[in-house]
Design an enzyme around this catalytic site. Structure first.
Site, PDB file in Angstrom:
ATOM      1  N   TRP A   1       0.854  -1.232   0.049  1.00 52.77           N
ATOM      2  CA  TRP A   1      -0.114   0.015  -0.030  1.00 52.77           C
ATOM      3  C   TRP A   1       0.841   1.187   0.074  1.00 52.77           C
ATOM      4  O   TRP A   1       0.292   2.398  -0.239  1.00 52.77           O
ATOM      5  CB  TRP A   1      -1.033   0.090   1.329  1.00 52.77           C
ATOM      6  CG  TRP A   1      -0.290   0.216   2.462  1.00 52.77           C
ATOM      7  CD1 TRP A   1       0.601  -0.548   3.147  1.00 52.77           C
ATOM      8  CD2 TRP A   1      -0.612   1.304   3.612  1.00 52.77           C
ATOM      9  NE1 TRP A   1       1.047  -0.117   4.262  1.00 52.77           N
ATOM     10  CE2 TRP A   1       0.303   0.837   4.701  1.00 52.77           C
ATOM     11  CE3 TRP A   1      -1.438   2.312   3.638  1.00 52.77           C
ATOM     12  CZ2 TRP A   1       0.246   1.855   5.793  1.00 52.77           C
ATOM     13  CZ3 TRP A   1      -1.455   3.252   4.559  1.00 52.77           C
ATOM     14  CH2 TRP A   1      -0.645   2.855   5.749  1.00 52.77           C
ATOM     15  N   ASP A   2       2.098   1.142   0.161  1.00 55.74           N
ATOM     16  CA  ASP A   2       3.008   2.244   0.390  1.00 55.74           C
ATOM     17  C   ASP A   2       3.028   3.084  -1.207  1.00 55.74           C
ATOM     18  O   ASP A   2       3.098   4.433  -1.263  1.00 55.74           O
ATOM     19  CB  ASP A   2       4.514   1.754   0.333  1.00 55.74           C
ATOM     20  CG  ASP A   2       4.597   0.734   1.579  1.00 55.74           C
ATOM     21  OD1 ASP A   2       3.972   0.242   1.962  1.00 55.74           O
ATOM     22  OD2 ASP A   2       6.002   0.568   1.878  1.00 55.74           O
TER      23      ASP A   2
ATOM     24  N   GLU B   1       0.438  -2.165  13.198  1.00 56.02           N
ATOM     25  CA  GLU B   1       0.696  -3.569  12.885  1.00 56.02           C
ATOM     26  C   GLU B   1       0.866  -4.054  14.252  1.00 56.02           C
ATOM     27  O   GLU B   1       1.103  -5.337  14.224  1.00 56.02           O
ATOM     28  CB  GLU B   1       1.416  -3.695  11.972  1.00 56.02           C
ATOM     29  CG  GLU B   1       0.850  -3.434  10.706  1.00 56.02           C
ATOM     30  CD  GLU B   1       1.957  -3.605   9.315  1.00 56.02           C
ATOM     31  OE1 GLU B   1       1.488  -3.733   8.214  1.00 56.02           O
ATOM     32  OE2 GLU B   1       3.134  -3.553   9.641  1.00 56.02           O
TER      33      GLU B   1
ATOM     34  N   LYS C   1       2.756   1.118  16.648  1.00 59.42           N
ATOM     35  CA  LYS C   1       3.959   0.993  15.762  1.00 59.42           C
ATOM     36  C   LYS C   1       4.268   2.428  14.722  1.00 59.42           C
ATOM     37  O   LYS C   1       5.230   2.888  14.651  1.00 59.42           O
ATOM     38  CB  LYS C   1       3.520  -0.120  14.721  1.00 59.42           C
ATOM     39  CG  LYS C   1       4.836  -0.388  13.813  1.00 59.42           C
ATOM     40  CD  LYS C   1       4.535  -1.713  12.785  1.00 59.42           C
ATOM     41  CE  LYS C   1       5.752  -1.896  12.038  1.00 59.42           C
ATOM     42  NZ  LYS C   1       5.721  -3.200  11.481  1.00 59.42           N
ATOM     43  N   GLN C   2       3.127   2.923  14.282  1.00 58.50           N
ATOM     44  CA  GLN C   2       3.044   4.002  13.395  1.00 58.50           C
ATOM     45  C   GLN C   2       1.922   4.823  13.202  1.00 58.50           C
ATOM     46  O   GLN C   2       0.926   4.311  13.787  1.00 58.50           O
ATOM     47  CB  GLN C   2       3.433   3.316  11.907  1.00 58.50           C
ATOM     48  CG  GLN C   2       2.308   2.556  11.304  1.00 58.50           C
ATOM     49  CD  GLN C   2       2.853   1.890  10.062  1.00 58.50           C
ATOM     50  OE1 GLN C   2       3.553   0.789  10.215  1.00 58.50           O
ATOM     51  NE2 GLN C   2       2.517   1.969   9.007  1.00 58.50           N
TER      52      GLN C   2
END
Length: 759
Positions: free
Chosen positions: A362-363, A501, A613-614
């Site tokens: 998906w980046d 994640e 995580k992000q």
């Protein structure tokens, strides 16, 4: 002739804002340096390994879209007993023949970093021209040799590769031996061999290497022609000493102190993906390139780069270090995708390394594609067509998981089938399941978002009619089938993984739910647009997809009833159901840390905490947050930012963007530098050894444009509310909107926007 006789061929920019320079030799950092200084043009990427090789070098050339799985690995897996746990072989980006390999000998002594004393070395990537200059001096057996090389992957003709070498004995006379190679005996990481049937030979005008990938039998052809001239400009005779797997041109000649030799080498490459007869195309391209000559080839490539930079460049007028970092990101973004290939898309490490095996994530849609939408729409369209061509695989995946419509692969290659590894074996020998392919479904919203963003910015109705509308309808279908009606009368999306994640099997992830809701509403809009503006195309598409109006009713019902986890009292989105009840852990107690939180706490403990995580909710508010007041953005940033571990390379850039929009400029710049250092800080170890982080670089560009530049895209087009740090001076960039350039000059909180010659 002096040692400066070839200056024009080896010249690069003197502007430090366009130069990325690495001095000396650090074996520990070398794998990362090779990725950072890689030559990329969208069709191919070549790591910047030293041409003569070393014990720490990991040379590799990658051809975009050439994926395969080794027949040896397939056979080994088939022969493995059922009770033995091994990772199944998976498709990976194939390491192609090494076109820039050299062997250098002074009399009988090898001139390489293992055998000789390195006196000095400097490598400079000229970001504006896309060329890599290397300058180094070696001493062996009391003899000093000065060397210069220049390598270029042409942006004018992406099938053309150029290499120069200047060889100058400083204080000795004797015999020099120079060999120019195209090395076909290459493997992927771990010794995995993908190329079979490799052969070399000669043809009128050059030498040829042919090979093919082992399982898919994708043919690859390299053609090359090289000359070596002495100080008087005479062409020197050479011998063909090629092996069955490697082209080798060898020159042995007498040399005198201070008198340079000049090697000029042209290589062309074609594959069966590009043409039915790659051999003929490689040979013909070589003939044309040889006729033009190295100097003209370099000029044409430089002109092609200049054309792209004219739109893509972002100027930070008063800070040269930040300027160089920004251009490093843009250079790799330009070079990660080929606008002429609808069947390839950038992998997570672009064309610069093997990490993640070159797989597409998906980046691309969320981090990389916006750069192309606003600076080079033809490339953006091509990347979206990759998703269109892989739509059959997305439909099959949705059906296999019991859903309708299209569920795109979490990791994909050329076919679009999901190639996510099902598990990994950790350092303790434990098998850890990888659940992203089964649960991280937000990719089917991310693709839809990219389609709409491109259409809105370009007005490309032809794309929407051919491909975009069909994808949007299938993606809306998926989300309508993915939602479940709960006892509370609301719709829920259960057992997913959001961008964060660290938390698996969660219900009602806010990012996933809100993006799904957005897709369902865009699906309704595109059906209405087709019916009103293009009824014939709608009739064709509705018949092809067996579409019924009952589906529209379902889409509206789900979109209206889908929970979004928003609390209007606090202004907070709960990241997922039950998140606020998890253990709140202060991340500051682990600083400074050199490893990720899953290693420090263990996966089971980590999943029960609020550690993220992000960017998750923060990313959602950038993508879809225009309906919420700034107080909501600020409240969520202040809540989630201290709970985010940034253990993903995707995280820092979007935090920079969000902080800049809130005018938290010191924090924003710190996050932007953190993002750039993921690749550029070689003291961090070998973070970039497996390839540069292309999503990070795309996020850096977005932070500059949408964050510091303050771009908000509204129905009628972009508006700008910049937040430029004073020590940056001016921030200047160009945005393409509906085919017209908007040239923005921002300083502080004001912006001057020129469009069609008007302010």
């Amino acid at each position: 002739m002096t040692t400066h006789a070839h200056t024009d061929l080896f010249s690069i920019t003197n502007d430090e804002g366009w130069r990325l320079t690495v001095e000396g030799w650090d074996p520990k950092a070398e794998p990362a340096i090779e990725a950072v200084l890689a030559l990329v043009n969208g069709y191919q990427g070549t790591r910047a390994a030293v041409e003569e090789g070393s014990r720490v070098s990991t040379p590799a050339t990658f051809l975009n879209g050439v994926f395969d799985v080794s027949t040896e690995q397939v056979a080994q897996a088939a022969a493995t007993p059922d009770h033995v746990v091994i990772a199944a072989p998976t498709q990976e980006l194939v390491v192609a023949p090494d076109w820039s390999r050299l062997r250098l000998i002074a009399d009988s002594q090898p001139l390489d970093l293992e055998s000789a004393e390195l006196l000095s070395q400097r490598r400079t990537l000229d970001l504006h021209r896309g060329v890599l200059l290397r300058e180094w001096r070696l001493r062996v057996a009391g003899k000093t040799t000065r060397l210069r090389s220049l390598r270029c992957a042409s942006l004018d003709d992406r099938h053309v590769l150029i290499q120069l070498l200047e060889f100058t004995p400083e204080d000795w006379s004797g015999t020099a031996t120079i060999e120019a190679l195209v090395e076909g005996n290459v493997t992927n990481e771990g010794g995995v061999r993908h190329l079979v049937g490799t052969q070399t030979g000669a043809f009128e005008g050059g030498l040829l290497l042919t090979t093919a990938t082992s399982e898919k039998q994708i043919p690859i052809a390299y053609a090359t022609h090289a000359t070596l001239t002495n100080a008087e400009g005479d062409n020197l005779a050479w011998d063909d000493v090629s092996t069955p797997t490697t082209i080798i041109q060898r020159w042995q000649t007498a040399v005198s102190a201070g008198q340079p030799l000049l090697l000029q080498k042209i290589v062309t490459v074609w594959t069966g993906r590009d043409d039915a007869d790659p051999v003929a195309r490689a040979q013909e391209t070589l003939r044309q390139a040889t006729h033009l000559g190295v100097s003209r080839l370099l000029e044409r490539s430089a002109a092609a780069w200049a054309e792209r930079w004219a739109v893509a460049d972002v100027v930070i007028s008063a800070n040269q270090d930040l300027q160089r970092r920004a251009r490093f990101a843009i250079y790799h973004l330009i070079g990660c995708a080929n606008p002429d290939d609808e069947y390839a898309s950038p992998g997570a490490r672009s064309l610069t390394g093997e990490r993640y095996k070159g797989h597409v994530f998906w980046d691309t849609e969320i981090f990389v594609l916006p750069f192309f939408v606003y600076t080079h729409p033809p490339t953006a369209r091509t990347l979206l067509m990759y998703r269109y061509h892989t739509l059959p695989a997305a439909r099959a995946k949705a059906q296999a998981q019991g859903y309708q419509g299209a569920l795109y692969a979490w990791e994909s290659t050329d076919t679009g089938e999901d190639v996510t590894p099902p598990f990994v074996i950790n350092a303790a020998g434990e098998r850890l399941e990888i659940l992203t392919a089964q649960q991280e479904h937000h990719i089917s919203a991310d693709v839809a978002y990219a389609i709409w963003q491109y259409w809105h910015a370009t007005g490309d109705d032809a794309f929407m009619l051919r491909a975009g509308a069909e994808m949007l309808i299938e993606l809306a279908r998926f989300w309508a089938s993915r939602a479940t009606l709960g006892d509370d009368g609301r719709y829920h999306i259960l057992k997913v993984i959001g961008p964060d994640e660290f938390h698996e099997h969660v219900d009602d992830n806010a990012y996933t739910n809100r993006m799904a809701q957005w897709v369902l509403r865009r699906g309704q809009e595109i059906v209405a647009w087709l019916r009103e503006r293009h009824p014939q195309r709608w009739q064709e598409l509705a018949a092809q997809l067996a579409f019924s109006d009952d589906e529209l009713t379902r889409w509206r019902e789900v979109a209206d009833g889908l929970v979004d986890n928003f609390d209007p009292t606090t202004g907070l989105f709960e990241q997922h159901r039950g998140y606020f009840q998890l253990e709140d852990v202060d991340l500051r107690q682990f600083e400074p840390r050199k490893t990720s939180m899953d290693v420090l706490l263990g996966w089971e403990r980590l999943s029960k905490t609020q550690i993220i995580k992000q960017a998750d909710v923060i990313m959602l508010l950038f993508l879809l947050g225009d309906r919420y007041p700034r107080e909501v953005h600020a409240a969520n940033f202040r809540y989630y930012e201290p709970r985010t571990a940034h253990d993903s390379s995707l995280s820092a850039s979007f935090h920079a963007l969000a902080a800049a929009r809130m005018d938290e400029l010191e924090l924003a710049e710190r996050y932007w530098l953190k993002a750039s250092n993921i690749d550029l800080d070689f003291t961090r170890g070998v973070t970039a050894a497996g390839g540069i982080h292309i999503a990070t670089l795309g996020g850096m560009w977005q932070a500059l444009i949408f964050g510091f530049g303050g771009m908000f895209v509204e129905q009628d087009g972009p508006r700008f509310e910049p937040h430029v740090p004073e020590h940056w001076g001016e921030l200047r960039f160009t945005i393409l909107w509906r085919g017209q350039p908007m040239r923005v000059t921002a300083r502080g909180t004001s912006a001057d926007v020129q469009r069609d010659g008007a302010t």
